[in-house]
Design a protein around this motif. Structure first.
Motif, mmCIF file in Angstrom:
data_model
loop_
_atom_site.group_PDB
_atom_site.id
_atom_site.type_symbol
_atom_site.label_atom_id
_atom_site.label_comp_id
_atom_site.label_asym_id
_atom_site.label_seq_id
_atom_site.Cartn_x
_atom_site.Cartn_y
_atom_site.Cartn_z
ATOM 1 N N ALA A 258 1.612 36.010 62.451
ATOM 2 C CA ALA A 258 1.311 37.293 61.803
ATOM 3 C C ALA A 258 2.181 37.497 60.576
ATOM 4 C CB ALA A 258 1.515 38.432 62.796
ATOM 5 N N SER A 259 3.437 37.079 60.658
ATOM 6 C CA SER A 259 4.353 37.238 59.524
ATOM 7 C C SER A 259 3.891 36.408 58.335
ATOM 8 C CB SER A 259 5.769 36.828 59.931
ATOM 9 O OG SER A 259 6.647 36.913 58.825
ATOM 10 N N ALA A 260 3.429 35.184 58.594
ATOM 11 C CA ALA A 260 2.940 34.330 57.506
ATOM 12 C C ALA A 260 1.735 34.968 56.825
ATOM 13 C CB ALA A 260 2.585 32.956 58.059
ATOM 14 N N ILE A 261 0.822 35.525 57.633
ATOM 15 C CA ILE A 261 -0.369 36.164 57.066
ATOM 16 C C ILE A 261 0.005 37.412 56.281
ATOM 17 C CG2 ILE A 261 -2.574 37.272 57.621
ATOM 18 C CD1 ILE A 261 -2.564 35.538 60.219
ATOM 19 N N ALA A 262 0.842 38.252 56.874
ATOM 20 C CA ALA A 262 1.244 39.497 56.211
ATOM 21 C C ALA A 262 1.950 39.209 54.890
ATOM 22 C CB ALA A 262 2.138 40.311 57.137
ATOM 23 N N THR A 263 2.818 38.208 54.881
ATOM 24 C CA THR A 263 3.532 37.860 53.650
ATOM 25 C C THR A 263 2.568 37.431 52.562
ATOM 26 O OG1 THR A 263 5.493 37.184 54.904
ATOM 27 C CG2 THR A 263 5.280 36.327 52.664
ATOM 28 N N GLU A 264 1.556 36.668 52.933
ATOM 29 C CA GLU A 264 0.565 36.244 51.944
ATOM 30 C C GLU A 264 -0.210 37.439 51.401
ATOM 31 O OE1 GLU A 264 -1.771 34.275 49.354
ATOM 32 O OE2 GLU A 264 -0.017 33.462 50.386
ATOM 33 N N LEU A 265 -0.600 38.358 52.260
ATOM 34 C CA LEU A 265 -1.374 39.524 51.815
ATOM 35 C C LEU A 265 -0.539 40.460 50.950
ATOM 36 C CD1 LEU A 265 -3.235 40.338 55.161
ATOM 37 C CD2 LEU A 265 -4.143 39.113 53.180
ATOM 38 N N LEU A 266 0.714 40.644 51.326
ATOM 39 C CA LEU A 266 1.568 41.617 50.643
ATOM 40 C C LEU A 266 2.277 41.051 49.420
ATOM 41 C CD1 LEU A 266 3.126 43.286 53.813
ATOM 42 C CD2 LEU A 266 1.435 44.313 52.272
ATOM 43 N N ALA A 267 2.434 39.723 49.355
ATOM 44 C CA ALA A 267 3.219 39.165 48.247
ATOM 45 C C ALA A 267 2.771 37.775 47.819
ATOM 46 C CB ALA A 267 4.702 39.115 48.647
ATOM 47 N N GLY A 268 1.612 37.321 48.296
ATOM 48 C CA GLY A 268 1.209 35.949 47.994
ATOM 49 C C GLY A 268 0.691 35.749 46.597
ATOM 50 N N GLY A 269 -0.204 36.610 46.176
ATOM 51 C CA GLY A 269 -0.791 36.447 44.852
ATOM 52 C C GLY A 269 -2.305 36.411 44.894
ATOM 53 N N PRO A 270 -2.921 36.038 43.773
ATOM 54 C CA PRO A 270 -4.367 36.219 43.627
ATOM 55 C C PRO A 270 -5.238 35.053 44.085
ATOM 56 C CG PRO A 270 -3.442 35.522 41.541
ATOM 57 C CD PRO A 270 -2.283 35.626 42.503
ATOM 58 N N GLU A 271 -4.674 33.936 44.517
ATOM 59 C CA GLU A 271 -5.515 32.768 44.822
ATOM 60 C C GLU A 271 -6.538 33.070 45.910
ATOM 61 O OE1 GLU A 271 -1.699 31.150 43.133
ATOM 62 O OE2 GLU A 271 -2.228 32.619 44.690
#
Length: 596
Positions: A258-271
């Motif tokens: 869940a942390s990996a997913i949340a980090t991508e959604l909140l701070a990953g970027g536009p890809e």
């Protein structure tokens, strides 16, 4: 007159109340041809709104709409370019990249690679527009992700399924569900499509749509269609932000996932597409142009190749070339049933002549025949002729061929047919899965029946073939995929999903079977044949896409089978080249690329 010319139906058989699809069999390809011809016939006709045109059902409605355009009484809305249609089992790609990397004949060969890409620190656009629903993964990843999003200032709610309204985005976690069978894994694709259809009806503008999966999980390759769905949604919903996340989940607890997913959604970027490894870098996909290397043909005259969809079209053309190179025996499977032609048809050589001859025969016999019935009978005759021509060509080039009418989604029928082939022809040593059908509709409009017909032909057909040959010593496992799987395609969510599953199953089969079997999934671009008319060919070429000539495409297939590059399993082949998506799915480049 134009409709008569383009369909072959005699003009005196047509009336304004006839429906284009139901009565006359006019699909999206034929609509483009008719529209192009109308603009030639009526130069004062302004550019029509293709979104409106797609909703018109009868010939009379088309005429009324065109009249209103000429009179200036209808205001055009902004719409995407005409959506070009696909050839048999193939599709034209979306984006276009630097043409300097294309091969000298205009045809490319691309492998898909993962490359490291650092997160940008930016929140996913649209994530904060309103309530986000998160579907349950069957464990605790969903509830943990909801807590983390809420901690990041996002309104989120865990749901069993995506509701009809009341939210501005959805995150689908079905691809993380623990499944124990292929059936359960495949069901995830259908659930995701149903969820996407709900989103299409609810999230009119803005918002987000996210799919999450782990291809490395048991049976994970069979729910890989989620990525194809996301790629298509990015084209069909230009104002919604789309993301497909492939997260490594095995050996990690729910909080880490869940942390990996949340980090991508909140701070990953536009890809659009992102891979999140447990102990490696964040990655994105890249298509790389690679030249095929020459090698020796692993098939010979003692080999028996089972070919789904092999009696007609592009698949048939490639099998003729393979017969020339190998001398193998081919068992061609198809839906058509070989039957004798009516006497009236025997002197007619093309579609229009057949329709006129059969209509005249019916009138002379005092029988009434509808355009739909006439069209079906002519299609059957032409299909039979093409199958017989394929068999003759294979044998003329040194191979041997038989044709069997088999529904490849019917396990009992396939099992029985294969038993007969082993008895009559010898051990089965190769499978070519080329069967495919199309039913182009936007996600919001596509019915379950349309989805199942397209999806099942590819996916359930593949399952059936693999299961029925589990004990055969195969040398070749070759799938006809489509570039639509790699890029998505307007109106082809089911086709993109199914072909992406073929791609990932091929990768899994290569890993399981090892070097002793050539395993390839070929994502074809558009072919210069089949349903690509001269008008569509000109349209493709004006947008920088080189069509694959039948002879060259057949040669490409043979070269792939013979190539020593057996580790390169998932490929895109064809004209034009692929650009990498660096957008969230709102990019005009993705929405306006050449598609089919």
């Amino acid at each position: 007159d134009v409709v008569s010319e383009k369909t072959g139906y005699p003009a005196d058989m047509l009336n304004m109340g006839m429906e284009l699809e139901a009565d006359l069999g006019i699909d999206s390809i034929k609509r483009v041809e008719i529209l192009s011809a109308m603009q030639d016939e009526v130069p004062e006709l302004p550019e029509v709104d293709t979104a409106v045109m797609a909703e018109l059902v009868t010939l009379g409605q088309i005429v009324d709409y065109m009249d209103s355009q000429i009179d200036g009484s209808s205001v055009q809305s902004d719409s995407a370019p005409i959506d070009l249609a696909k050839t048999n089992g193939s599709s034209a790609n979306g984006s276009s990249a630097d043409s300097s990397s294309a091969s000298t004949n205009g045809l490319g060969r691309y492998i898909t690679e993962s490359v490291a890409s650092a997160p940008s620190g930016e929140q996913m656009l649209g994530l904060g527009d309103g309530k986000i629903v998160v579907t349950d993964d069957g464990g605790s990843v969903g509830s943990t992700l909801v807590d983390m999003l809420q901690a990041g200032g996002i309104t989120a709610e865990l749901v069993d399924e995506v509701p009809a309204s009341g939210y501005c985005g959805a995150i689908l976690l079905g691809g993380l569900r623990d499944v124990t069978t292929e059936d359960e894994a495949i069901a995830v694709n259908r659930e995701a499509f149903a969820a996407a259809r709900s989103v299409a009806g609810s999230v009119v503008s803005g918002g987000v749509f996210v799919t999450v999966a782990d291809d490395a999980r048991p049976f994970g390759s069979w729910n890989a269609g989620l990525t194809g769905l996301a790629r298509t949604a990015a084209i069909e919903w230009p104002t919604t932000t789309i993301k497909a996340i492939n997260v490594e989940s095995q050996g990690r607890d729910a909080r880490a996932i869940a942390s990996a997913i949340a980090t991508e959604l909140l701070a990953g970027g536009p890809e659009l597409e992102v891979g999140l490894a447990a102990d490696g870098p964040r990655t994105v996909l890249q298509s790389t142009l690679v030249t095929v290397e020459s090698g020796s043909m692993p098939l010979g005259k003692d080999d028996v190749i089972v070919v789904s969809g092999g009696g007609r079209g592009v698949t048939a053309s490639t099998m003729i070339e393979l017969a020339k190179e190998s001398g193998a025996t081919f068992a061609l499977f198809g839906r058509s049933v070989l039957q004798d032609e009516p006497e009236a048809a025997k002197t007619a050589t093309d579609d229009a002549a057949l329709k006129r001859a059969l209509l005249d025969a019916a009138v002379a016999a005092g029988e009434k025949v509808s355009p739909a019935d006439l069209g079906r009978e002519v299609a059957r005759i032409l299909a039979n002729r093409e199958i017989l021509a394929t068999i003759a060509a294979i044998e003329q080039h040194g191979g041997r061929a038989i044709y069997l009418s088999v529904d490849i989604t019917d396990t009992d029928a396939v099992t029985s047919a294969l038993a007969g082939i082993r008895s009559e022809l010898g051990p089965i040593t190769g499978i070519v899965h080329g069967a495919g059908v199309l039913a182009d509709k936007l996600i919001a409009e596509k019915t379950d029946a349309q989805f199942d017909r397209v999806f099942n032909t590819k996916v359930e057909g593949l399952r059936t073939l693999l299961a029925a040959t589990a004990d055969d010593a195969l040398k070749l496992l070759l799938f006809f995929s489509s570039v639509a799987a790699r890029t998505g395609n307007n109106g082809q969510s089911d086709y993109a999903m199914a072909n992406e599953i073929l791609n990932k199953v091929a990768v899994a089969e290569r890993a399981r079977r090892g070097d002793g079997v050539v395993v390839k999934s070929l994502g074809w671009g558009p072919w210069a044949g089949g349903m690509v008319s001269p008008a569509l060919k000109s349209h493709f070429e004006s947008m920088g896409v080189t069509l694959i000539p039948l002879a060259e495409g057949a040669r490409m297939l043979v070269d792939e089978i013979a190539s020593p590059q057996t580790d390169q399993v998932e490929l895109v082949l064809g004209g034009g080249v692929l650009a990498e998506s660096d957008s969230s799915g709102r990019s005009p480049e993705r929405a306006q690329g050449v598609r089919a």
